[in-house]
Design a protein around this motif. Structure first.
Motif, PDB file in Angstrom:
ATOM      1  N   PHE A  66       0.832  -1.206   0.000  1.00 43.29           N
ATOM      2  CA  PHE A  66       0.000   0.000   0.000  1.00 43.29           C
ATOM      3  C   PHE A  66       0.865   1.254   0.000  1.00 43.29           C
ATOM      4  CE2 PHE A  66      -1.364   3.130   3.269  1.00 43.29           C
ATOM      5  CZ  PHE A  66      -2.226   3.865   2.484  1.00 43.29           C
ATOM      6  N   LEU A  67       1.862   1.307   0.897  1.00 43.53           N
ATOM      7  CA  LEU A  67       2.724   2.480   0.981  1.00 43.53           C
ATOM      8  C   LEU A  67       3.566   2.644  -0.276  1.00 43.53           C
ATOM      9  CD1 LEU A  67       3.893   2.240   4.713  1.00 43.53           C
ATOM     10  CD2 LEU A  67       2.243   3.850   3.733  1.00 43.53           C
ATOM     11  N   ALA A  68       4.036   1.534  -0.844  1.00 41.54           N
ATOM     12  CA  ALA A  68       4.843   1.610  -2.062  1.00 41.54           C
ATOM     13  C   ALA A  68       4.040   2.206  -3.215  1.00 41.54           C
ATOM     14  CB  ALA A  68       5.374   0.224  -2.438  1.00 41.54           C
ATOM     15  N   VAL A  69       2.837   1.689  -3.439  1.00 44.70           N
ATOM     16  CA  VAL A  69       2.001   2.217  -4.529  1.00 44.70           C
ATOM     17  C   VAL A  69       1.675   3.678  -4.279  1.00 44.70           C
ATOM     18  CG1 VAL A  69      -0.221   2.023  -5.713  1.00 44.70           C
ATOM     19  CG2 VAL A  69       1.042  -0.048  -5.080  1.00 44.70           C
ATOM     20  N   ARG A  70       1.308   4.002  -3.059  1.00 43.96           N
ATOM     21  CA  ARG A  70       0.945   5.383  -2.717  1.00 43.96           C
ATOM     22  C   ARG A  70       2.079   6.352  -3.016  1.00 43.96           C
ATOM     23  NH1 ARG A  70      -0.215   7.481   3.524  1.00 43.96           N
ATOM     24  NH2 ARG A  70      -0.187   9.721   3.051  1.00 43.96           N
ATOM     25  N   PHE A  71       3.280   6.032  -2.563  1.00 41.33           N
ATOM     26  CA  PHE A  71       4.374   6.988  -2.703  1.00 41.33           C
ATOM     27  C   PHE A  71       5.036   6.938  -4.081  1.00 41.33           C
ATOM     28  CE2 PHE A  71       4.067   6.938   1.981  1.00 41.33           C
ATOM     29  CZ  PHE A  71       3.949   8.302   2.185  1.00 41.33           C
ATOM     30  N   VAL A  72       4.936   5.820  -4.786  1.00 45.64           N
ATOM     31  CA  VAL A  72       5.423   5.791  -6.169  1.00 45.64           C
ATOM     32  C   VAL A  72       4.571   6.716  -7.029  1.00 45.64           C
ATOM     33  CG1 VAL A  72       5.557   4.367  -8.243  1.00 45.64           C
ATOM     34  CG2 VAL A  72       6.556   3.537  -6.120  1.00 45.64           C
ATOM     35  N   VAL A  73       3.266   6.652  -6.869  1.00 43.83           N
ATOM     36  CA  VAL A  73       2.377   7.559  -7.604  1.00 43.83           C
ATOM     37  C   VAL A  73       2.709   9.017  -7.268  1.00 43.83           C
ATOM     38  CG1 VAL A  73      -0.007   8.337  -7.882  1.00 43.83           C
ATOM     39  CG2 VAL A  73       0.504   5.889  -7.832  1.00 43.83           C
ATOM     40  N   ALA A  74       2.866   9.303  -5.979  1.00 48.61           N
ATOM     41  CA  ALA A  74       3.185  10.664  -5.555  1.00 48.61           C
ATOM     42  C   ALA A  74       4.524  11.114  -6.127  1.00 48.61           C
ATOM     43  CB  ALA A  74       3.219  10.741  -4.025  1.00 48.61           C
TER      44      ALA A  74
END
Length: 302
Positions: A41-49
C-alpha cells in the motif's frame, strides 16, 4: 501586521490544512490496509506521488545544490521508515493506542531540538507539550499495553520528530518544491525496498481502493509534503509540531462525520486541550524572548 507575521500565519494555516487532510485519511487507510499488505500500500501510494511530483517539479530538483540533494535523501529515508514503522505498528495494536503513541512526536520534537540544535525551549512550550499530550491521551487512549506494535509506533513517532527538526533546519522556501520532490522519490524507494521480501508490490484490489490510494498519494502525500516543506521554512520546528497535533482532532471529526465513531466528552475535552496547546505556542509573546526561535534562525549553516 508585518510581512513576516503574515507569512508565519499563512504557514500555520498551511500546516493546519495539511493536518486536516492527514486526519481525513484514517478511515481510508484502515479500509485499504485490511485488503493489501502494508508495504505494498505504501509503495504504490508513494510511487504515484513521486511520479507526479517529479513530472511537475523536476526543474526545481535540477536547481538544488548537491548538499540539499543529500539532505532530501536523508529526510526521505527518515520519513519513509517512519511511515513503515507506524503502519506496521497499527496492524498489531488498536487505532486508538496507535494514535496516541504516534502523537508523541510533539513530545520528542522539543527534546530533539534541545539535544541536536542546542535550542533553548521556552517554558510555555513545555506547558503546551504537556497539554497536547494529555489531549492526545483523552482523544485516543483506550487501554495501553507495551507490546511490539507500541514499540514500533513509538519509534515511528521518534522518527517523525526527527524529520520535523531536520526539515525545519534545512528547508528554504525557494527550494520547497525541489526538496519535496526528492523526499517523495526517496520515500517511494524505501517503501519499494520493503516489498522485496515477497516479490514486489501488489496493486490495489479494486476501484474503491485505487481511489483511496490516489487521494492519499496526491493530496495527503505529495500535496501535504509540499505544504509542510514550505511552511517549515517559516516556522520553528517545535511550533510546527504543536500545530500538527491537531491531526487526531481532525481524525475524530471525520470519524464522527462519516459515522465511524460517536462524539464523546473525551473528544471534546481532548480536542480542546490540543487546540489550547497550539494557541499557547502561536500566541505567546515573542518580543524580548531569547528562547523563541525565529523562522530565519532555523537556517544557519552547520
Amino acid at each position: 501586521m508585518s510581512a513576516a507575521s503574515r507569512t508565519s500565519l499563512l504557514a500555520t494555516l498551511g500546516l493546519l490544512v495539511m493536518t486536516a487532510v492527514w486526519g481525513s485519511t484514517f478511515v481510508l487507510i484502515k479500509g485499504v490496509v485490511d485488503r493489501m499488505p502494508v508495504a505494498d500500500f505504501l509503495a504504490v501510494r508513494f510511487v504515484v506521488a513521486a511520479i507526479v511530483t517529479c513530472a511537475l517539479f523536476h526543474r526545481h530538483v535540477a536547481r538544488l545544490e548537491r548538499r540539499q540533494l543529500w539532505r532530501g535523501l536523508v529526510l526521505g529515508v527518515i520519513y519513509g521508515c517512519g511511515q513503515l514503522l507506524q503502519t506496521w505498528g497499527l496492524a498489531l495494536i488498536s487505532p486508538s493506542v496507535s494514535g496516541f503513541v504516534t502523537g508523541m512526536y510533539v513530545v520528542f520534537t522539543p527534546i530533539l531540538a534541545t539535544l541536536i540544535l542546542r535550542q533553548r525551549t521556552p517554558s510555555v512550550t513545555w506547558v503546551a507539550v504537556a497539554l497536547a499530550t494529555l489531549g492526545l491521551a483523552l482523544l485516543s487512549l483506550n487501554g495501553f499495553s507495551v507490546d511490539t506494535g507500541v514499540w514500533l509506533t513509538l519509534l515511528s513517532a521518534l522518527l517523525y520528530g526527527l524529520h520535523i527538526i531536520a526539515l525545519g533546519h534545512w528547508s528554504r522556501a525557494e527550494e520547497a518544491f525541489g526538496l519535496s520532490t526528492v523526499q517523495m522519490a526517496v520515500i517511494a524507494l524505501v517503501c519499494l525496498l520493503a516489498t522485496v521480501g515477497h516479490g514486489g508490490p501488489t496493486l490495489p484490489p479494486d476501484r474503491h481502493a485505487w481511489i483511496a490510494v490516489l487521494y492519499m498519494a496526491l493530496v495527503a502525500g505529495a500535496g501535504a509534503m509540499l505544504i509542510q516543506t514550505w511552511a517549515q521554512a517559516h516556522l520553528p520546528a517545535t511550533r510546527a509540531a504543536i500545530v500538527m497535533t491537531t491531526e487526531p482532532v481532525f481524525a475524530a471529526g471525520f470519524a464522527v462525520a462519516l459515522g465511524a465513531d460517536v462524539l464523546t466528552w473525551r473528544m471534546l475535552v481532548g480536542g480542546g486541550l490540543v487546540l489550547a496547546a497550539m494557541y499557547m505556542v502561536e500566541l505567546m509573546p515573542r518580543r524580548g524572548s531569547k528562547n523563541a526561535l525565529p523562522a530565519e534562525a532555523v537556517h544557519h549553516e552547520v
